[in-house]
Each structure stands twice: as structure tokens, then as C-alpha cells.
Design an enzyme around this catalytic site. Structure first.
Site, short mmCIF file in Angstrom:
data_model
loop_
_atom_site.label_atom_id
_atom_site.label_comp_id
_atom_site.label_asym_id
_atom_site.label_seq_id
_atom_site.Cartn_x
_atom_site.Cartn_y
_atom_site.Cartn_z
CG ASP A 66 -1.97 -1.02 1.39
OD1 ASP A 66 -2.05 -1.96 0.24
OD2 ASP A 66 -3.11 -0.71 1.87
CG ASP A 67 -0.01 3.67 2.44
OD1 ASP A 67 -1.19 3.53 1.89
OD2 ASP A 67 0.46 3.73 3.48
CG HIS A 118 2.22 0.05 4.48
ND1 HIS A 118 1.94 -0.63 5.68
CD2 HIS A 118 1.11 0.81 4.13
CE1 HIS A 118 0.62 -0.57 5.83
NE2 HIS A 118 0.10 0.23 5.14
NI NI Z 1 -2.72 3.04 3.25
#
Ligand code: NI
Length: 240
Positions: free
Chosen positions: A48-49, A189
Site C-alpha cells: 500500500d501507499d 507498505h
Molecule cells: Ni494506506
């Protein structure tokens, strides 16, 4: 002459369509033929991200291990690193929407939530040629407004590594190895160096336990995920 030109144009159009339409999915399509998550242990790693500069290193690690994953990308980062997103899609990774700027969507109006999704869709489509088919809400925070605006499946996670909190490579590897069961979706992440550092160990550890790495779409195949509903895993699929 005209017919020949037409045939050439048609061939070029078909070829163009094939390239644009399948280049990003050919690798995953090839995998889905051989991996049946009802018969073998599957896990979907999700990152993610990003994308960030270090995502390129992650893509190299994944390529070295022949592993496909799913990315939940933040639109403004896609705008900054479009070629990384394109490389990810071409390598057979799935690309999903994770809002424009990682806002907590439950505090926003319906119009603002829709904008968070549509701007990110547009940035991803520009980079990959494909609109993302799944969404992950930032912080896992959703309500009826968010689910309606998403207009697609919300894919969250069942193994939380807390990699953003501990920034400890050995701990991340240990958590994933110990907690993953067939059908799980692992939250990671790639914006943290300690997480990217953990990926070879995660792959090695899960392979040793007999796991196959699949994208989110492959994890749920042949069933379709329900639009506007949150899914955390597909643990029920595995019936050896
Ligand atoms: Ni996130």
C-alpha cells in the site's frame, strides 16, 4: 489496394488492442491457469501507499522470485511515478485504487470521496491503460458513502504486519510466516525500507510452507467479488 490497407489497419488495430489490453494482464493470466487456490495454498501479498522511489527495488525482488502481488496505490504518487506503475502492471502485478492522497474518507462528503476515487482511477489508467477494479480504503475506514462511491469491491486484509509501526524487518518476516493461512491477504507498505528488505524472507518463508503467491483477482477466481462490499480474505476457498 484499399482492401489491403484496410487489412493492415485492422491488423494494427487488433495488435494495438492486444498489446494495450493484455500486456499488463498476460503474466497474471498465465499464472491463473496454473494456480487453483481451491487446491493449493494461496496468499496475496499487498503493498500500500506507493509508489515511491524504492518500489523499483521491490519490483526487482519480485521479478527475481517470480512472484506477483497487488499494489494499492495513492493517486498523487501514481502521478509522480507513472513509469513505475506501468512497469508493475507489465510485470503482471495487479494495481488497485487507494484514494488520491490517503485521506480518511469517512470524514468526507460523497462528492469528495468520489473525487478521491476518480482522480486515482484516471492516474492509474493513464499509466497502465487499465482502470483499477478494486479499492482499498485508507486506514480500512469505510462507511455507506465510501462503499457506494467505490462502486467496486473493497479489498482489505487478514494479516496485519504492522510494518508501518515497528519498522523491523525480522519482525515483519516472523509475523507473516507465523500468521498466514491459505486464502489470506497480507498488508504491507513498500514506502518503508524495512518492509522491502523483508520481502525475500517473506517469500522464502511462505514458499517453505507450501504457499503460492497470487494477485487479489487470482485469489478470488473463479468467483467475482461483490461490488460495494468489503472483503478481507478468501480462506474458505482452499479445500485440498
Ligand atoms: Ni494506506
Amino acid at each position: 489496394m484499399h482492401r489491403r490497407l484496410f487489412a493492415l489497419a485492422l491488423a494494427a488495430a487488433l495488435c494495438g488492442t492486444a498489446l494495450a489490453g493484455t500486456a499488463a494482464t498476460s503474466a497474471s493470466a498465465a499464472t491463473s491457469v496454473t494456480v487453483d487456490c481451491r487446491r493449493v495454498k494461496c496468499v496475496a501479498l499487498t503493498f500500500d501507499d506507493g509508489p515511491v522511489a524504492d518500489t523499483v527495488r521491490l519490483l526487482r525482488i519480485l521479478k527475481d522470485h517470480n512472484v506477483q502481488v497487488t499494489f494499492y496505490l495513492v493517486g498523487k504518487n501514481v502521478q509522480s511515478h507513472p513509469s513505475t506503475v506501468r512497469s508493475a502492471a507489465l510485470a503482471g502485478h495487479q494495481v488497485g485504487n487507494h484514494s488520491w492522497d490517503h485521506a480518511k474518507l469517512t470524514g468526507l462528503s460523497a462528492a469528495k470521496v468520489r473525487s478521491q476515487l476518480s482522480r486515482t482511477d484516471a492516474a492509474i489508467k493513464l499509466a497502465t491503460g487499465k482502470k483499477p477494479t478494486t479499492f482499498r480504503a485508507p486506514y480500512g475506514a469505510h462507511n455507506a458513502t465510501v462503499r457506494t462511491a467505490a462502486a467496486r469491491p473493497l479489498v482489505h486484509w487478514s494479516v496485519d504486519t504492522l510494518d508501518w509501526k515497528y519498522r523491523d524487518t525480522a519482525r515483519i518476516i516472523r509475523t507473516v510466516k507465523a500468521e498466514t493461512r491459505p486464502g489470506d491477504i497480507v498488508l504491507l507498505h513498500d514506502i518503508h525500507k524495512t518492509t522491502v528488505d523483508a520481502v525475500p524472507g517473506i517469500i522464502q518463508g511462505l514458499k517453505a510452507r507450501g504457499f503460492h503467491f497470487v494477485t487479489v483477482d487470482q485469489l478470488f477466481a473463479p468467483d467475482r467479488l461483490p461490488s460495494g462490499r468489503v472483503t478481507y480474505h478468501n480462506r474458505g476457498a482452499y479445500r485440498p
